[in-house]
Design an enzyme around this catalytic site. Structure first.
Site, PDB file in Angstrom:
ATOM      1  N   TYR A   1       0.857  -1.182   0.000  1.00 25.28           N
ATOM      2  CA  TYR A   1       0.000   0.000   0.000  1.00 25.28           C
ATOM      3  C   TYR A   1       0.894   1.233   0.000  1.00 25.28           C
ATOM      4  O   TYR A   1       1.850   1.300   0.783  1.00 25.28           O
ATOM      5  CB  TYR A   1      -0.905   0.009   1.236  1.00 25.28           C
ATOM      6  CG  TYR A   1      -1.792   1.225   1.335  1.00 25.28           C
ATOM      7  CD1 TYR A   1      -2.846   1.416   0.442  1.00 25.28           C
ATOM      8  CD2 TYR A   1      -1.578   2.189   2.323  1.00 25.28           C
ATOM      9  CE1 TYR A   1      -3.662   2.530   0.530  1.00 25.28           C
ATOM     10  CE2 TYR A   1      -2.396   3.307   2.420  1.00 25.28           C
ATOM     11  CZ  TYR A   1      -3.441   3.480   1.526  1.00 25.28           C
ATOM     12  OH  TYR A   1      -4.250   4.584   1.616  1.00 25.28           O
TER      13      TYR A   1
ATOM     14  N   ASP B   1       9.463   3.006  -0.609  1.00 26.89           N
ATOM     15  CA  ASP B   1       8.430   3.614   0.228  1.00 26.89           C
ATOM     16  C   ASP B   1       8.647   3.187   1.673  1.00 26.89           C
ATOM     17  O   ASP B   1       8.256   2.101   2.086  1.00 26.89           O
ATOM     18  CB  ASP B   1       7.041   3.190  -0.261  1.00 26.89           C
ATOM     19  CG  ASP B   1       5.933   3.815   0.577  1.00 26.89           C
ATOM     20  OD1 ASP B   1       6.246   4.526   1.555  1.00 26.89           O
ATOM     21  OD2 ASP B   1       4.753   3.588   0.257  1.00 26.89           O
TER      22      ASP B   1
ATOM     23  N   LYS C   1       4.801   8.714   8.914  1.00 31.37           N
ATOM     24  CA  LYS C   1       4.538   8.060  10.202  1.00 31.37           C
ATOM     25  C   LYS C   1       5.545   8.437  11.305  1.00 31.37           C
ATOM     26  O   LYS C   1       5.392   9.481  11.913  1.00 31.37           O
ATOM     27  CB  LYS C   1       4.379   6.559   9.989  1.00 31.37           C
ATOM     28  CG  LYS C   1       3.155   6.298   9.087  1.00 31.37           C
ATOM     29  CD  LYS C   1       2.707   4.867   8.959  1.00 31.37           C
ATOM     30  CE  LYS C   1       1.370   4.826   8.215  1.00 31.37           C
ATOM     31  NZ  LYS C   1       1.358   4.071   6.987  1.00 31.37           N
TER      32      LYS C   1
HETATM   33  C1  LIG Z   1       0.650   4.527   5.674  1.00 29.34           C
HETATM   34  C2  LIG Z   1       1.364   4.333   4.418  1.00 29.34           C
HETATM   35  C3  LIG Z   1       1.208   5.193   3.317  1.00 29.34           C
HETATM   36  C4  LIG Z   1       0.166   6.268   3.277  1.00 29.34           C
HETATM   37  O1  LIG Z   1       0.377   7.244   4.237  1.00 29.34           O
HETATM   38  P1  LIG Z   1      -0.849   8.219   4.633  1.00 29.34           P
HETATM   39  O2  LIG Z   1      -0.216   9.202   5.552  1.00 29.34           O
HETATM   40  O3  LIG Z   1      -1.868   7.337   5.282  1.00 29.34           O
HETATM   41  O4  LIG Z   1      -1.339   8.822   3.378  1.00 29.34           O
HETATM   42  C5  LIG Z   1       2.014   5.025   2.210  1.00 29.34           C
HETATM   43  N1  LIG Z   1       2.922   4.043   2.171  1.00 29.34           N
HETATM   44  C6  LIG Z   1       3.089   3.175   3.189  1.00 29.34           C
HETATM   45  C7  LIG Z   1       4.121   2.108   3.080  1.00 29.34           C
HETATM   46  C8  LIG Z   1       2.310   3.281   4.334  1.00 29.34           C
HETATM   47  O5  LIG Z   1       2.453   2.395   5.319  1.00 29.34           O
END
Ligand SMILES: *Cc1c(COP(=O)(O)O)cnc(C)c1O
Length: 424
Positions: free
Chosen positions: A140, A235, A263
């Site tokens: 994701y 990512d 995060k």
């Molecule tokens: C949480 C997440 C996202 C999206 O981040 P948001 O702040 O929720 O838009 C993108 N990539 C990874 C790997 C994630 O865990």
């Protein structure tokens, strides 16, 4: 009271929530409303206490409301909430990140992980002059159109939208491949290599539960992207500063072209970032023609909170402690499950872990999806009734924090022992 509030929420918020997983659709039942968090604990509005393994889905690596972070945010708040002009905090954050993360020579702060991956792909497309993007099934990367794509099973397929409202012509630009499937990736490159702008990957998958990369998988991405003149976008929105200081890129010795963060670097404030090699980031406005902007980007409260958290994390031993904790949870939960004849396995990497109701531990989305979801739902509700908030979906990683002390862990294991004894 909670039920009445939930009814009010359902009238005015889609599904009662501002992000789908919070509605508990993956496990059934109604969510609780949070009153506050402290250390490893969450308290609902009725005063019930939970040992929390959701931890805002990853950012709260020091636990809820850590004093150093709260103080930094309060002090900054008194000086102003947002300026629309540069602050020293943004420079300090960028210096810290570029120092810690390999390949990160320049960085741009944004407000969500979605924005970070969206912008990174825009840069990759500008740099290469190509349109296609490769992603892995079960990874994701946020909810913007290009990446909201589900894979067909097995071999690579042209992407079909995972959501209504995404035009099929856009989705076709996204090629999907199974996680850890080097052969499928090779065949995508042999067919589409000259059209591929970037491969984007979670270096440890965390959004199908925690699934680590198989030996050689990340190396194959690096080799194939280089050969084809495509960029490797790592990512690390979840893994960055959660699996290790400087993220998986540093822990695994990766050489990414572009990196996305989020995060943990924001400590629970709406913060993310993307960056990478200088020659690529110099394409971003105002230096170059890739437009990307944000009214609240680099927000001073968010920078102050994030910096305070990162500085606390830089102390020696933090990640070793976190890794041992995640591994111990996995080991003991699996042993308990198996002692009651329940098939179970786990993956733990740094401060991420997932308990799977299947054996052996999965290495891609199909194997995760083959886990026993009904059993997971019973496990979730059993834990919740005994004061443990486990992630409310078999596809979400659990996030222990540095605030999860012996007492919190023992309470968790005691709850699990009772849950398995009664039967899941
Ligand atoms: C949480 C997440 C996202 C999206 O981040 P948001 O702040 O929720 O838009 C993108 N990539 C990874 C790997 C994630 O865990």
């Amino acid at each position: 009271m909670a039920q009445e509030l939930w009814q009010r929420a359902l009238r005015v918020l889609p599904g009662g929530v501002n992000s789908p997983v919070r509605s508990f659709r993956g496990v059934g039942g109604e969510p609780f409303f949070v009153a506050r968090g402290q250390g490893p604990y969450l308290y609902d509005q009725e005063g019930r206490r939970y040992v929390d393994y959701v931890m805002s889905y990853g950012p709260l690596i020091l636990g809820h409301a850590p004093p150093a972070v709260v103080r930094a945010v309060q002090e900054q708040a008194a000086l102003g909430l947002s300026f629309g002009a540069p602050t020293q905090l943004e420079v300090e954050m960028a210096e810290l990140l570029t120092e810690a993360v390999p390949g990160l020579e320049m960085v741009r702060m944004v407000n969500s992980g979605t924005e970070a991956t969206m912008s990174a792909l825009r840069v990759a497309r500008a740099v290469t002059g190509r349109a296609r993007v490769v992603k892995f099934h079960g990874c994701y990367h946020g909810h913007h159109d290009t990446l909201l794509i589900k894979a067909g099973s097995g071999a690579a397929t042209l992407g079909v939208p995972d959501s209504q409202g995404v035009p099929p012509t856009l989705a076709e630009l996204t090629l999907t491949v199974g996680y850890n499937d080097v052969e499928a990736l090779e065949s995508v490159f042999s067919r589409f290599g000259a059209e591929i702008a970037a491969v984007i990957v979670e270096p440890v998958a965390g959004n199908m539960g925690t699934v680590p990369p198989s030996p050689g998988f990340l190396e194959a991405i690096r080799r194939l992207t280089r050969q084809a003149g495509a960029l490797m976008v790592v990512d690390e929105v979840m893994t960055g500063f959660r699996v290790a200081w400087g993220g998986a890129s540093r822990a695994f010795g990766l050489e990414p072209d572009l990196v996305c963060l989020g995060k943990v670097i924001g400590a629970g404030m709406p913060v993310a970032a993307y960056g990478g090699r200088r020659e690529y980031m110099e394409r971003v406005a105002p230096l170059g023609g890739v437009y990307q902007a944000g009214t609240l980007s680099g927000n001073p409260l968010a920078m102050a909170g994030g910096l305070a958290q990162l500085r606390a994390l830089s102390a020696p031993g933090t990640y070793q402690r976190l890794g041992e904790l995640a591994d111990r949870l996995g080991r003991e939960l699996v042993a308990m499950a198996r002692s009651h004849g329940v098939a179970a396995s786990y993956h733990a990497v740094g401060g991420m872990m997932t308990l799977f109701f299947r054996e052996p531990a999965p290495k891609n989305f199909e194997e995760v999806a083959a886990g026993d979801a009904t059993r997971f739902g019973r496990f979730f509700h059993g834990m919740r009734e005994r004061g443990v908030f486990w992630p409310p979906s078999p596809y979400e990683s659990a996030f222990p924090s540095l605030a999860h002390d012996e007492k919190a862990v023992e309470a968790t294991l005691a709850a699990a022992a009772e849950v398995f004894r009664r039967g899941v």
